[in-house]
Enzyme design. Sequence first.
Site, PDB file in Angstrom:
ATOM      1  N   SER A 439     -55.351  12.253 118.202  1.00 58.90           N
ATOM      2  CA  SER A 439     -55.211  12.617 116.817  1.00 58.90           C
ATOM      3  C   SER A 439     -56.543  12.770 116.052  1.00 58.90           C
ATOM      4  CB  SER A 439     -54.583  11.547 115.919  1.00 58.90           C
ATOM      5  OG  SER A 439     -54.447  10.290 116.403  1.00 58.90           O
ATOM      6  N   HIS A 460     -51.225  18.126 119.356  1.00 56.80           N
ATOM      7  CA  HIS A 460     -50.982  17.113 118.368  1.00 56.80           C
ATOM      8  C   HIS A 460     -49.796  16.978 117.838  1.00 56.80           C
ATOM      9  CE1 HIS A 460     -52.521  15.352 114.584  1.00 56.80           C
ATOM     10  NE2 HIS A 460     -52.033  14.299 115.350  1.00 56.80           N
ATOM     11  N   GLU A 472     -49.270  20.690 116.065  1.00 55.70           N
ATOM     12  CA  GLU A 472     -50.569  21.375 115.982  1.00 55.70           C
ATOM     13  C   GLU A 472     -51.317  21.602 117.155  1.00 55.70           C
ATOM     14  OE1 GLU A 472     -52.980  18.648 113.640  1.00 55.70           O
ATOM     15  OE2 GLU A 472     -54.278  20.167 112.803  1.00 55.70           O
ATOM     16  N   ASN A 510     -54.932  16.133 109.575  1.00 56.40           N
ATOM     17  CA  ASN A 510     -55.615  14.905 109.402  1.00 56.40           C
ATOM     18  C   ASN A 510     -56.753  15.111 108.591  1.00 56.40           C
ATOM     19  OD1 ASN A 510     -53.680  13.325 110.780  1.00 56.40           O
ATOM     20  ND2 ASN A 510     -54.747  12.973 112.480  1.00 56.40           N
TER      21      ASN A 510
HETATM   22  P1  NAD Z   1     -49.262   3.514 122.048  1.00 50.00           P
HETATM   23  O1  NAD Z   1     -50.381   2.135 122.338  1.00 50.00           O
HETATM   24  O2  NAD Z   1     -48.020   3.063 121.397  1.00 50.00           O
HETATM   25  O3  NAD Z   1     -49.186   4.264 123.769  1.00 50.00           O
HETATM   26  C1  NAD Z   1     -50.234   4.458 124.322  1.00 50.00           C
HETATM   27  C2  NAD Z   1     -49.683   3.982 125.817  1.00 50.00           C
HETATM   28  O4  NAD Z   1     -50.616   4.391 126.792  1.00 50.00           O
HETATM   29  C3  NAD Z   1     -49.474   2.655 126.225  1.00 50.00           C
HETATM   30  O5  NAD Z   1     -47.835   2.399 126.652  1.00 50.00           O
HETATM   31  C4  NAD Z   1     -50.163   2.294 127.207  1.00 50.00           C
HETATM   32  O6  NAD Z   1     -49.592   1.300 128.254  1.00 50.00           O
HETATM   33  C5  NAD Z   1     -50.438   3.608 127.953  1.00 50.00           C
HETATM   34  N1  NAD Z   1     -51.780   3.514 128.690  1.00 50.00           N
HETATM   35  C6  NAD Z   1     -52.869   3.262 128.152  1.00 50.00           C
HETATM   36  N2  NAD Z   1     -53.801   3.486 129.472  1.00 50.00           N
HETATM   37  C7  NAD Z   1     -53.052   4.125 130.309  1.00 50.00           C
HETATM   38  C8  NAD Z   1     -53.323   4.531 131.637  1.00 50.00           C
HETATM   39  N3  NAD Z   1     -54.782   4.589 131.963  1.00 50.00           N
HETATM   40  N4  NAD Z   1     -52.725   5.321 132.383  1.00 50.00           N
HETATM   41  C9  NAD Z   1     -51.306   5.358 131.991  1.00 50.00           C
HETATM   42  N5  NAD Z   1     -51.024   5.016 130.622  1.00 50.00           N
HETATM   43  C10 NAD Z   1     -51.779   4.401 129.934  1.00 50.00           C
HETATM   44  O7  NAD Z   1     -50.272   4.538 121.366  1.00 50.00           O
HETATM   45  P2  NAD Z   1     -49.460   5.912 120.621  1.00 50.00           P
HETATM   46  O8  NAD Z   1     -49.647   5.753 119.115  1.00 50.00           O
HETATM   47  O9  NAD Z   1     -48.409   6.522 121.402  1.00 50.00           O
HETATM   48  O10 NAD Z   1     -50.585   6.939 120.777  1.00 50.00           O
HETATM   49  C11 NAD Z   1     -51.070   7.765 121.974  1.00 50.00           C
HETATM   50  C12 NAD Z   1     -51.855   8.769 121.755  1.00 50.00           C
HETATM   51  O11 NAD Z   1     -51.471   9.563 120.758  1.00 50.00           O
HETATM   52  C13 NAD Z   1     -53.219   8.479 121.065  1.00 50.00           C
HETATM   53  O12 NAD Z   1     -54.192   9.372 121.553  1.00 50.00           O
HETATM   54  C14 NAD Z   1     -53.197   8.717 119.606  1.00 50.00           C
HETATM   55  O13 NAD Z   1     -54.371   8.798 118.820  1.00 50.00           O
HETATM   56  C15 NAD Z   1     -52.167   9.881 119.390  1.00 50.00           C
HETATM   57  N6  NAD Z   1     -51.289   9.869 118.261  1.00 50.00           N
HETATM   58  C16 NAD Z   1     -50.952   8.947 117.540  1.00 50.00           C
HETATM   59  C17 NAD Z   1     -50.005   9.171 116.781  1.00 50.00           C
HETATM   60  C18 NAD Z   1     -49.268   8.274 115.821  1.00 50.00           C
HETATM   61  O14 NAD Z   1     -48.691   8.180 114.888  1.00 50.00           O
HETATM   62  N7  NAD Z   1     -49.430   7.064 116.506  1.00 50.00           N
HETATM   63  C19 NAD Z   1     -49.848  10.395 116.207  1.00 50.00           C
HETATM   64  C20 NAD Z   1     -50.469  11.581 116.793  1.00 50.00           C
HETATM   65  C21 NAD Z   1     -51.342  11.442 117.889  1.00 50.00           C
END
Ligand code: NAD
Length: 728
Positions: A439, A460, A472, A510
């Site tokens: 993000s 995104h 996005e 964002n």
């Molecule tokens: P989260 O912490 O809920 O999930 C991340 C997952 O990735 C976890 O389950 C973790 O175990 C796994 N992980 C970490 N390292 C790993 C690896 N090396 N190999 C495999 N799995 C691995 O986070 P999230 O909120 O789902 O966010 C994930 C991505 O999406 C981030 O880049 C975040 O910026 C982006 N994002 C988040 C949102 C939001 O609202 N939370 C919105 C848009 C984008």
Amino acid sequence: MTDFTYSVDADGVATITWDVKAKSMNVMSTDAFALLSELIDQALADAGVKGVILTSGKKDFAGGMDLNVIAQMRAGGAKAIFDGVMTMHTVLRKIERAGMDPKTLKGGKPIVAALPGTALGIGLELPLSCHRIIAADNPKAKIGLPEIMVGIFPGAGGTTRLVRKMGAMMAAPFLLEGKLSDPKSAKAAGLIDEVVAPGDLLARAKDWVLSAKEADLVKPWDAKGYKLPGGAPYHPAGFMTFVGASAMVMGKTMGVYPAAKALLAAVYEGALVPFDTALKIEARHFTSVLMNPSSTAMIRSLFINKEALEKGANRPKVADQSVKKLGVIGAGMMGAGIAYVSANAGIEVVLIDSTQEAADRGKAHSEGLLDKGIQRRKVTAEKKAEVLARITATTDYAALSGCDLIVEAVFEDPKVKAEVTAKVEAAVGTDCIFATNTSTLPISGLAKASQRPANFIGIHFFSPVDKMALVEIIRGKETNDTAVAKALDFVRQIRKTPIVVNDARFFYANRCIIPYINEGIRMVAEGVEPALIENAAKLVGMPLGPLQLVDETSIDLGVKIAKATKAAMGDAYPDGAVDAVLFWMADQGRMGKKANAGFYAYDATGKREGLWDGLAAQYPVADTQPDLTTVQHRLLMAQVLEAVRALEDGVLTDIREGDVGAILGWGFAPWSGGPFGWLDIIGAARAVEVCDHLTATQGDRFTTPQMLRDMAATGRGFYPAAGAAQAA
Ligand code: NAD
């Protein structure tokens, strides 16, 4: 003109069949309406015709009015709209009266609407003027009046007829919320009269025509002694309904949607007068809504341009890139959601996390959503089994073999993302496209970890993935057209709306949301009453005030973003005043909704109780408060100027994407049609005046973009003038 065809069978039953040859779905045009009128005249005048079946030659009945008709009507001004609407009323009223003597109510011919499938807007208003509505039992069909969703209301008698048929209270969800029903639910609600097996539709319609009695043709409102179901406005029960409806509509819309207000007025005033006068009142209010720039802007963004983007308006011209096998890396909140929507759309998904337990938890998210669907009778047990069978939860990257798209959703950490990129690329073919769901991290930077940066792109998603309609797509510096087409085809498969933007800090959504939140927090620091900040936002059509929004997204995320931005910008960082409040909140442990404590107070179950009264101890409310408009201008301009800058910088390449993205991505005042729609409504000259004033009083963050100054000087808007934009 052959949109309607006419035939009469040996038993004297005429069938008028609607079939717009050039389109897959019937839509009504002015010429078609005139033809329908002629055919009705023909049937009524022919002594050999006993009655009429009105049906469709397609699998559906009709999708609604051709929006170009509305544009043409608008171009002629208020009088042309009113006259056009009254002409429609005359035709529909002719169908309803069907040649009967207005005094004795005798001598009419039965006219039945036989709906094979979906019937929306005028596609239901026309049947409502018939004497009976029979629909085929087609669970996929949608029946209803969705006009309010695009900023207008049913203006071809649908409002007046439905209220008289069901009463104001029962009609409210269909008129005010645009509720759509399948045929069985439509029958149960009283919207239509009968549901039959699809193969029996025309035979049953014919039977009805041949057996109808004179009394069957008289609408309740044309019969003596008619009373509005549920009570007219001055009846004690009706009074409660109308007062309640007004309060509900104002509560939900904050009064910013002209169509909702006009609809209520048409219903209330119409209920006090005879039917034909009510139609005239409906036409007047409909005219006022069509003349309001909000309806032009809403139809443009929420209907025409949204659909254009979904159909690939900005898709590079390369072969079909539909996704067959998707890899999702990271089974957390986002990855689990992405796996669900993809499997639900029929795509095979490999869901990877670093432990089997985490991967399984990610898959269980789909199970939970499907179970909810089963409870609501939207999903069957077979469908659940099919969707779950498409998701393989594993830690084994070898399972990615054969994937044509990867979406990475691991932690927001460039190092972790780089490791994952390398591991994935070792497991997939060279044609596979790699997308990151980051993000905040620039795509071109993350692409440095890739052997194939041309195949690297940003996709995104917004949270929660299953609910949010916008995706996005971010083109990195080296991203090629095939990758963009792949992302767009994937978004089409999962039935969401895409925008494509270029790579820059925070991309588009964002980039605009953060200044909105920051402006709200900055006002807290200045001593502006928090309730004024929140209500000012809502009163201008934002679904959440900035303080509620930061509570929802979490204060710690805000702190993280602020620190990262400051590190990237150094001395040029402009938001120190915001950080003071944000960091203090974090120090107090008030991390937002998830912690049950933020700018708002929450009860133990997480329900929002009201603004937190402890805030005033640290940030006392100032004696003098700004006026509402100033607060609203600050909150709106903070977002809108960022959208204009994104356009000036080339991050946005199409204002349609800027407007659709803003409404679907963060709920930007939908009544305005989006940031560019809003600027067009107030006009560039006024926008420059507001920005210049805000710059003088608040600082350089409101500096007027050159683009706006140029537009003010030439009198141009972002979109062509109303009529032209719609007709294009
Ligand atoms: P989260 O912490 O809920 O999930 C991340 C997952 O990735 C976890 O389950 C973790 O175990 C796994 N992980 C970490 N390292 C790993 C690896 N090396 N190999 C495999 N799995 C691995 O986070 P999230 O909120 O789902 O966010 C994930 C991505 O999406 C981030 O880049 C975040 O910026 C982006 N994002 C988040 C949102 C939001 O609202 N939370 C919105 C848009 C984008």
